[in-house]
Design a protein around this motif. Structure first.
Motif, PDB file in Angstrom:
ATOM      1  N   MET A  58       0.830  -1.200   0.000  1.00  0.00           N
ATOM      2  CA  MET A  58       0.000   0.000   0.000  1.00  0.00           C
ATOM      3  C   MET A  58       0.870   1.258   0.000  1.00  0.00           C
ATOM      4  O   MET A  58       1.850   1.338   0.731  1.00  0.00           O
ATOM      5  CB  MET A  58      -0.922   0.002   1.221  1.00  0.00           C
ATOM      6  CG  MET A  58      -1.901  -1.157   1.274  1.00  0.00           C
ATOM      7  SD  MET A  58      -3.023  -1.232  -0.138  1.00  0.00           S
ATOM      8  CE  MET A  58      -3.977   0.275   0.101  1.00  0.00           C
ATOM      9  N   THR A  59       0.487   2.243  -0.809  1.00  0.00           N
ATOM     10  CA  THR A  59       1.193   3.526  -0.862  1.00  0.00           C
ATOM     11  C   THR A  59       0.404   4.635  -0.173  1.00  0.00           C
ATOM     12  O   THR A  59       0.875   5.754  -0.053  1.00  0.00           O
ATOM     13  CB  THR A  59       1.483   3.936  -2.315  1.00  0.00           C
ATOM     14  OG1 THR A  59       0.241   3.973  -3.034  1.00  0.00           O
ATOM     15  CG2 THR A  59       2.435   2.949  -2.969  1.00  0.00           C
ATOM     16  N   ARG A  60      -0.817   4.306   0.246  1.00  0.00           N
ATOM     17  CA  ARG A  60      -1.653   5.235   1.022  1.00  0.00           C
ATOM     18  C   ARG A  60      -2.761   4.420   1.683  1.00  0.00           C
ATOM     19  O   ARG A  60      -3.003   3.267   1.318  1.00  0.00           O
ATOM     20  CB  ARG A  60      -2.231   6.338   0.146  1.00  0.00           C
ATOM     21  CG  ARG A  60      -3.140   5.850  -0.963  1.00  0.00           C
ATOM     22  CD  ARG A  60      -3.674   7.038  -1.773  1.00  0.00           C
ATOM     23  NE  ARG A  60      -4.322   6.657  -2.988  1.00  0.00           N
ATOM     24  CZ  ARG A  60      -5.584   6.212  -3.087  1.00  0.00           C
ATOM     25  NH1 ARG A  60      -6.327   6.109  -1.996  1.00  0.00           N
ATOM     26  NH2 ARG A  60      -6.094   5.894  -4.254  1.00  0.00           N
ATOM     27  N   ASP A  61      -3.416   5.001   2.670  1.00  0.00           N
ATOM     28  CA  ASP A  61      -4.548   4.344   3.320  1.00  0.00           C
ATOM     29  C   ASP A  61      -5.696   4.211   2.314  1.00  0.00           C
ATOM     30  O   ASP A  61      -5.966   5.151   1.555  1.00  0.00           O
ATOM     31  CB  ASP A  61      -5.042   5.155   4.514  1.00  0.00           C
ATOM     32  CG  ASP A  61      -4.034   5.223   5.652  1.00  0.00           C
ATOM     33  OD1 ASP A  61      -2.965   4.597   5.541  1.00  0.00           O
ATOM     34  OD2 ASP A  61      -4.335   5.884   6.664  1.00  0.00           O
ATOM     35  N   ALA A  62      -6.351   3.054   2.304  1.00  0.00           N
ATOM     36  CA  ALA A  62      -7.487   2.851   1.406  1.00  0.00           C
ATOM     37  C   ALA A  62      -8.282   1.622   1.856  1.00  0.00           C
ATOM     38  O   ALA A  62      -7.729   0.708   2.470  1.00  0.00           O
ATOM     39  CB  ALA A  62      -7.015   2.660  -0.032  1.00  0.00           C
TER      40      ALA A  62
END
Length: 175
Positions: free
Chosen positions: A80-84
């Protein structure tokens, strides 16, 4: 954003186009990526054996690649490269064995993120899995930036299945 009054005319197409571009910037964008067939693993035994995802087949619309909340890793996992919050929908092929002494009587397919595993589906038989078993399933999971995620298979301890393969699937961001 300009109104008709501010434009001073009723037919100002350029201003309208600018308004639509501005509105487009306010809207949250979804993300959806499809994956094809992965590499067959051959004889498998144990718990949490990685099922490599197949190659990306593309995105639901142009420009989605830039909105991806993860990066694909060479080993078939993704980070993951960001919260999602993601919807992970997959189809897996599992091939059993004819041997009731060495063959596993079940296989669990899970979505793994860090040390947490979420069951997607399972297949089973009273003695051992025979021939091809295919299963599909999905999970919805909230993930954090930096988490590494994968699809894994588990069998009964010291029992085997002769093949497991990622058939197809997609990942969609839930907004």
């Amino acid at each position: 954003m300009k109104t008709n009054f501010e434009r001073g005319q009723l037919n100002a197409q350029d201003d309208l186009n600018d308004n639509f571009k501005e509105i487009d910037g306010f809207m949250k964008k979804s993300f959806k990526e499809a994956f094809g067939s992965g590499t067959a693993l051959g004889t498998t035994t144990g718990s949490s054996v990685l099922i490599p995802m197949g190659p990306s087949l593309g995105y639901a619309e142009a420009g989605m690649k830039d909105r991806s909340p993860y990066v694909l890793n060479a080993n078939g996992t993704f980070t993951m490269t960001r919260d999602a919050t993601l919807i992970v929908n997959i189809a897996i092929q599992i091939t059993g064995t004819d041997s009731s002494t060495t063959g596993s009587d079940y296989a669990y397919v899970d979505f793994k993120h860090d040390s947490t595993q979420t069951r997607i589906f399972s297949v089973g038989d009273t003695t051992n899995l025979r021939l091809d078993q295919s299963g599909t399933g999905f999970t919805v999971v909230a993930l954090k930036n930096g988490q590494t995620c994968s699809v894994v298979v588990s069998t009964r301890d010291k029992k085997t299945i002769t093949n497991v393969r990622f058939i197809a699937g997609y990942i969609e961001e839930f907004i």
